[in-house]
Design a protein around this motif. Structure first.
Motif, mmCIF file in Angstrom:
data_model
loop_
_atom_site.group_PDB
_atom_site.id
_atom_site.type_symbol
_atom_site.label_atom_id
_atom_site.label_comp_id
_atom_site.label_asym_id
_atom_site.label_seq_id
_atom_site.Cartn_x
_atom_site.Cartn_y
_atom_site.Cartn_z
ATOM 1 N N VAL A 5 0.839 -1.187 0.000
ATOM 2 C CA VAL A 5 0.000 0.000 0.000
ATOM 3 C C VAL A 5 0.875 1.238 0.000
ATOM 4 O O VAL A 5 1.530 1.538 0.996
ATOM 5 C CB VAL A 5 -0.900 0.046 1.256
ATOM 6 C CG1 VAL A 5 -1.873 1.183 1.147
ATOM 7 C CG2 VAL A 5 -1.634 -1.250 1.415
ATOM 8 N N PRO A 6 0.879 1.967 -1.096
ATOM 9 C CA PRO A 6 1.644 3.208 -1.076
ATOM 10 C C PRO A 6 0.945 4.196 -0.150
ATOM 11 O O PRO A 6 -0.278 4.178 -0.033
ATOM 12 C CB PRO A 6 1.601 3.678 -2.530
ATOM 13 C CG PRO A 6 0.439 2.990 -3.141
ATOM 14 C CD PRO A 6 0.167 1.756 -2.344
ATOM 15 N N GLN A 7 1.669 4.982 0.543
ATOM 16 C CA GLN A 7 1.038 5.975 1.414
ATOM 17 C C GLN A 7 0.489 7.083 0.523
ATOM 18 O O GLN A 7 1.108 8.119 0.328
ATOM 19 C CB GLN A 7 2.047 6.508 2.446
ATOM 20 C CG GLN A 7 2.530 5.445 3.420
ATOM 21 C CD GLN A 7 1.382 4.712 4.103
ATOM 22 O OE1 GLN A 7 0.493 5.331 4.659
ATOM 23 N NE2 GLN A 7 1.371 3.389 4.050
ATOM 24 N N ALA A 8 -0.652 6.801 -0.071
ATOM 25 C CA ALA A 8 -1.195 7.696 -1.088
ATOM 26 C C ALA A 8 -1.491 9.068 -0.505
ATOM 27 O O ALA A 8 -2.219 9.181 0.472
ATOM 28 C CB ALA A 8 -2.460 7.082 -1.670
ATOM 29 N N GLU A 10 -3.065 11.427 -2.089
ATOM 30 C CA GLU A 10 -4.369 11.938 -2.527
ATOM 31 C C GLU A 10 -5.532 11.157 -1.919
ATOM 32 O O GLU A 10 -6.665 11.573 -1.999
ATOM 33 C CB GLU A 10 -4.451 11.927 -4.068
ATOM 34 C CG GLU A 10 -4.623 10.558 -4.674
ATOM 35 C CD GLU A 10 -3.316 9.901 -5.065
ATOM 36 O OE1 GLU A 10 -3.281 9.238 -6.091
ATOM 37 O OE2 GLU A 10 -2.324 10.041 -4.320
ATOM 38 N N GLY A 11 -5.260 10.004 -1.304
ATOM 39 C CA GLY A 11 -6.323 9.146 -0.783
ATOM 40 C C GLY A 11 -6.832 9.641 0.565
ATOM 41 O O GLY A 11 -6.289 10.564 1.153
ATOM 42 N N GLN A 128 -6.144 1.826 -10.271
ATOM 43 C CA GLN A 128 -5.225 1.095 -9.403
ATOM 44 C C GLN A 128 -5.805 0.944 -8.003
ATOM 45 O O GLN A 128 -5.970 1.939 -7.291
ATOM 46 C CB GLN A 128 -3.903 1.842 -9.315
ATOM 47 C CG GLN A 128 -3.155 1.844 -10.626
ATOM 48 C CD GLN A 128 -1.848 2.577 -10.507
ATOM 49 O OE1 GLN A 128 -1.802 3.714 -10.039
ATOM 50 N NE2 GLN A 128 -0.779 1.922 -10.892
ATOM 51 N N GLU A 130 -4.475 -0.092 -5.314
ATOM 52 C CA GLU A 130 -3.538 0.324 -4.250
ATOM 53 C C GLU A 130 -3.808 1.755 -3.803
ATOM 54 O O GLU A 130 -3.609 2.094 -2.642
ATOM 55 C CB GLU A 130 -2.083 0.262 -4.734
ATOM 56 C CG GLU A 130 -1.588 -1.111 -5.080
ATOM 57 C CD GLU A 130 -2.012 -1.552 -6.470
ATOM 58 O OE1 GLU A 130 -2.768 -0.816 -7.135
ATOM 59 O OE2 GLU A 130 -1.612 -2.653 -6.875
ATOM 60 N N ARG A 131 -4.255 2.574 -4.738
ATOM 61 C CA ARG A 131 -4.482 3.983 -4.423
ATOM 62 C C ARG A 131 -5.766 4.203 -3.638
ATOM 63 O O ARG A 131 -6.039 5.287 -3.154
ATOM 64 C CB ARG A 131 -4.545 4.814 -5.706
ATOM 65 C CG ARG A 131 -3.215 4.860 -6.427
ATOM 66 C CD ARG A 131 -3.289 5.728 -7.662
ATOM 67 N NE ARG A 131 -1.954 5.964 -8.167
ATOM 68 C CZ ARG A 131 -1.198 6.982 -7.779
ATOM 69 N NH1 ARG A 131 -1.660 7.856 -6.917
ATOM 70 N NH2 ARG A 131 0.012 7.123 -8.249
ATOM 71 N N MET A 132 -6.597 3.145 -3.558
ATOM 72 C CA MET A 132 -7.900 3.294 -2.909
ATOM 73 C C MET A 132 -7.926 2.686 -1.507
ATOM 74 O O MET A 132 -8.870 2.891 -0.759
ATOM 75 C CB MET A 132 -8.975 2.592 -3.750
ATOM 76 C CG MET A 132 -9.060 3.123 -5.164
ATOM 77 S SD MET A 132 -10.187 2.105 -6.122
ATOM 78 C CE MET A 132 -10.186 2.999 -7.663
#
Ligand SMILES: Nc1ncnc2c1ncn2[C@@H]1O[C@H](COP(=O)(O)OP(=O)(O)O)[C@@H](O)[C@H]1O
Ligand SMILES: [Mg+2]
Length: 265
Positions: A5-8, A10-11, A128, A130-132
């Protein structure tokens, strides 16, 4: 933990304990509770089955669906607490996926109404996941919101894309266990559409409320999934202070004509 999980930026921000408690997470600040213990036992049995399914190379062996016959039988409560207990139990991270588009759904309770999620993925497979994915204060537990129902698909349009999106998630997060909180079988088509994709289904049965003929009809609708396990929810009342008990039968309920389960006292 193998949830990439990228530390998004924008999320949505990580959830707080208050968000989780609002959605029904059992918080044991003053020591263990019987209900918490029951989820720990159920989660450790479920974990063993999940590990076995993965070791056997089952397609979507890491995917567990939670459903029931009717609304308000305790599906989301079970999915959330089972997912949290699973995350604490094993070495696999857990992705709790909200797949029940009802008013006051898990995403909404947790403060993620309208956040991108499953329905968006089903509508557009280039997005993607992962971004959610949103982090929670429970180590190893992540949430994929329901998604924007307006941008997503209407119930009648989901029969193909929804299982594909779920399968994509199971592959993308192969190192995690997916717990999918779906709607009631007798009121929405999504759980029966998803059933053949899942390796295991937890069927929540509310003691004293779920009707035997309805349970049989519901089981018939998910016979595409080889492993259906009953999770008995014995609620003494409906408010948060009430005492509830969950029990994982651990027995695959495959015979539609078998008698309904009784909770041993
Ligand atoms: N065993 C239990 N003990 C206490 N409260 C419960 C229990 N099971 C369900 N609830 C509560 O009952 C309500 C309905 O449960 P919910 O999980 O939302 O049902 P469903 O997802 O099947 O529609 C929620 O407020 C939930 O927190
Ligand atoms: Mg629910």
């Amino acid at each position: 933990m193998d949830l990439h999980v990228p530390q998004a930026v924008e999320g949505p921000p990580p959830r707080t304990l208050a968000d989780m408690a609002r959605a029904g997470l059992i918080i044991e600040s003053e020591g263990r509770t019987r209900l918490g213990d029951e989820f720990r036992i159920a989660a450790s049995r479920l974990y063993t089955v999940v590990k076995g399914s993965i070791a056997a190379g089952e397609r979507c062996g890491n995917m567990v669906l939670v459903t029931s016959t009717r609304p308000a039988e305790g599906k989301s409560f079970a999915a959330l607490n089972m997912a949290a207990s699973l995350a604490r139990t094993g070495s696999r991270s857990v992705l709790l996926v909200d797949a029940d588009a009802k008013v006051r759904c898990l995403s909404e309770l947790i403060g993620l109404a309208g956040a991108p999620g499953l329905l968006d993925l089903a509508a557009d497979d280039r997005l993607q996941p992962e971004r959610m994915v949103v982090a929670t204060p429970v180590p190893g537990l992540f949430i994929l919101p329901l998604g924007d129902t307006l941008a997503g698909l209407e119930p009648g349009e989901r029969s193909q894309p929804l299982p594909s999106a779920a399968e994509h998630l199971a592959r993308r997060f192969a190192g995690s266990t997916l717990v999918i909180d779906t709607g009631p079988l007798l009121a929405t088509s999504d759980p029966s559409v998803l059933a053949p994709t899942a390796s295991q289904i937890l069927m929540v049965v509310e003691s004293g409320r779920t009707q035997r003929n309805e349970l049989e009809a519901a089981l018939e609708m998910i016979k595409g999934c080889p492993k259906v396990v009953l999770l008995l929810n014995k609620q003494a009342g409906r408010n948060r202070s009430s005492f509830g008990a969950y029990s994982y039968t651990g027995e695959y309920y495959a015979k539609p004509n078998a008698p309904p389960p009784q909770r041993p006292d």
